[in-house]
Write a protein that holds these residues in place. Structure first.
Motif, short mmCIF file in Angstrom:
data_model
loop_
_atom_site.label_atom_id
_atom_site.label_comp_id
_atom_site.label_asym_id
_atom_site.label_seq_id
_atom_site.Cartn_x
_atom_site.Cartn_y
_atom_site.Cartn_z
N ALA A 142 3.98 -16.24 -31.09
CA ALA A 142 2.69 -15.77 -31.25
C ALA A 142 1.70 -15.12 -32.14
O ALA A 142 2.28 -13.86 -32.76
N LYS A 143 -0.32 -15.73 -32.62
CA LYS A 143 0.03 -14.96 -33.81
C LYS A 143 -1.72 -15.05 -33.77
O LYS A 143 -2.02 -16.15 -33.19
N ARG A 144 -2.36 -14.54 -34.19
CA ARG A 144 -3.67 -14.77 -34.40
C ARG A 144 -4.22 -13.96 -35.93
O ARG A 144 -3.46 -13.42 -36.79
N THR A 145 -5.32 -14.50 -36.87
CA THR A 145 -6.07 -14.14 -37.80
C THR A 145 -6.69 -12.77 -37.22
O THR A 145 -6.68 -12.43 -36.20
N PRO A 146 -6.61 -12.19 -38.41
CA PRO A 146 -8.33 -10.80 -38.63
C PRO A 146 -9.19 -11.31 -37.59
O PRO A 146 -9.94 -12.79 -37.95
N ILE A 147 -10.14 -10.83 -37.12
CA ILE A 147 -11.42 -10.72 -36.87
C ILE A 147 -12.08 -10.88 -37.09
O ILE A 147 -12.34 -9.06 -37.76
N GLY A 148 -13.68 -11.55 -38.14
CA GLY A 148 -14.51 -11.12 -38.80
C GLY A 148 -16.03 -10.85 -37.83
O GLY A 148 -16.05 -12.04 -37.16
N ARG A 149 -16.90 -10.16 -38.49
CA ARG A 149 -17.99 -10.45 -37.95
C ARG A 149 -18.82 -11.92 -38.78
O ARG A 149 -18.53 -11.99 -39.27
N LYS A 150 -19.81 -12.60 -37.57
CA LYS A 150 -20.68 -13.63 -38.19
C LYS A 150 -20.76 -13.65 -39.83
O LYS A 150 -21.40 -11.62 -39.65
N ASN A 151 -20.87 -13.77 -40.60
CA ASN A 151 -21.59 -13.78 -42.00
C ASN A 151 -20.71 -12.71 -42.30
O ASN A 151 -21.66 -11.52 -43.86
N GLY A 152 -19.57 -12.33 -42.44
CA GLY A 152 -18.75 -11.26 -42.45
C GLY A 152 -17.71 -11.50 -43.18
O GLY A 152 -17.83 -12.62 -44.29
N MET A 153 -16.86 -11.00 -43.15
CA MET A 153 -15.67 -10.98 -44.50
C MET A 153 -14.80 -12.28 -44.42
O MET A 153 -14.58 -13.02 -45.26
N LEU A 154 -15.17 -13.05 -43.60
CA LEU A 154 -14.10 -14.34 -43.14
C LEU A 154 -15.51 -15.82 -43.38
O LEU A 154 -15.37 -17.34 -43.03
#
Length: 367
Positions: free
Chosen positions: A9-21
């Motif tokens: 099981a893996k995940r991406t980092p979580i970014g804020r809306k209109n943030g880093m991702l």
């Protein structure tokens, strides 16, 4: 009956809306996760099942499969059960394996709120029943179940404390696969005085009489998470170590004006059917869109905070809608390996429209 197990099981980092991702569409967020799972399984994948809520429409899973250069024979399935979507995807994969429909699935969820083409949310319920926004629904839960502002803020601070402690101990590092140069949750990129923010925040949804604030609510976020779900015999043949064995699940409806309480009947029915009690569940991951929901569910089910969201949750790191249910599984996957003394664990989530979903797993010790 075939047994479904989770071997990764893996995940991406979580970014804020209109943030880093913000520049990554949902299919792009999925690519590192799909490539990792496909490599582990030697491309023995029957399907990729992905939950997604806010667009862009179409079959995001199929698009991600092709963008990731996985075999074109993998069809891809995208589903929407609102915030339950990622957990539902894993549930479906487990049920497919039990039924003999396949032996290897990548399942989870993704959300890119930053690139969503939709300016407003979809309808959850007809007006004749009630269709409140989720913040108003959280106020409904707080009022009906007697969850005060103080209780909400207390839990919020606990979630932040646990999340920041886990981050500083590098406990999240094993969960995360980087997206380009981004390899940690955006929430941890700068220090903030969380207690001051929580104490000073004003009610957002009912300004005069409300108790739900921006601080005791989750953010709006981008991110993805997947699990590699396999038939246990195949996993062992391939030399992969099963960690969680699917036992059972329950999904049910509650009144759309009180979606936050949805996990309660789902968990109650699941435990009753399996002749278990909350005391026999070692760890519980319950999504944290609002502190009001967590406190209400904890009180209704007599869940001690000592076994609930032990490293924090969405209040601190964010809630990428379609991915959040899969993130719960990812959190359990690593925590049971650290503890090595768990027997049963449970993940649950409630969603817009009044839906509760819960999955029960048995923990598998190392061979």
């Amino acid at each position: 009956m075939n047994k479904a197990v989770i071997v990764e099981a893996k995940r991406t980092p979580i970014g804020r809306k209109n943030g880093m991702l913000h520049r990554f569409g949902p299919h792009e967020l999925l690519i590192p996760l799909l490539n990792h799972a496909a490599k582990m399984s030697n491309n023995k994948i029957d399907d990729v099942i992905i939950g997604n809520v806010v667009g862009p429409g179409g079959n995001v899973s199929r698009l991600a499969v092709l963008e990731a250069d996985l075999p074109v024979s993998i069809p891809g399935l995208t589903l929407d059960r609102q915030c339950s979507a990622g957990l539902e995807a894993i549930r479906i994969a487990c049920c497919f394996i039990q039924a003999g429909a396949g032996k290897c699935y990548i399942a989870g969820g993704v959300e890119s709120t930053s690139t969503s083409p939709f300016l407003s949310r979809a309808r959850f319920s007809p007006d004749k029943i009630g269709d409140p926004d989720m913040g108003v629904a959280a106020e409904n839960v707080a009022r009906t179940y007697g969850i005060t502002r103080e209780l909400q803020d207390e839990y919020t601070l606990l979630s932040y404390e646990r999340s920041f402690h886990a981050f500083k101990q590098s406990l999240f590092a094993k969960e995360i696969l980087a997206v380009n140069e981004y390899n940690q949750d955006e929430e941890f990129l700068k220090e903030r005085d969380i207690e001051k923010l929580v104490r000073r925040a004003r009610p957002v949804f009912k300004k005069e009489s409300g108790t739900v604030t921006a601080a005791n609510s989750c953010g709006i976020n981008d991110g993805a998470s997947t699990a590699l779900v396999m038939e246990e015999g195949l996993a062992r043949e391939m030399g992969l170590q099963p960690v969680l064995r699917y036992l059972d699940s329950e999904v049910c409806g509650v009144h759309p004006c009180f979606p936050g309480i949805g996990p309660v009947p789902a968990i109650q029915q699941l435990l009753e059917r399996n002749k278990l009690t909350i005391a026999e569940i070692d760890l519980i991951e319950l999504n944290e869109p609002f502190a009001a929901k967590i406190v209400a569910c904890s009180k209704a089910l007599s869940i001690p905070y000592s076994k609930l969201n032990v490293h924090g949750g969405a209040l601190a790191i964010g809630h990428p809608y379609g991915a959040s249910g899969a993130i719960l599984i990812t959190r359990l996957f690593y925590e049971v390996q650290r503890r090595k003394n768990c027997t049963y664990v449970l993940a649950a989530i409630g969603s817009g429209g009044g839906i509760g979903l819960a999955i029960l797993f048995e923990v598998i010790g190392e061979d």
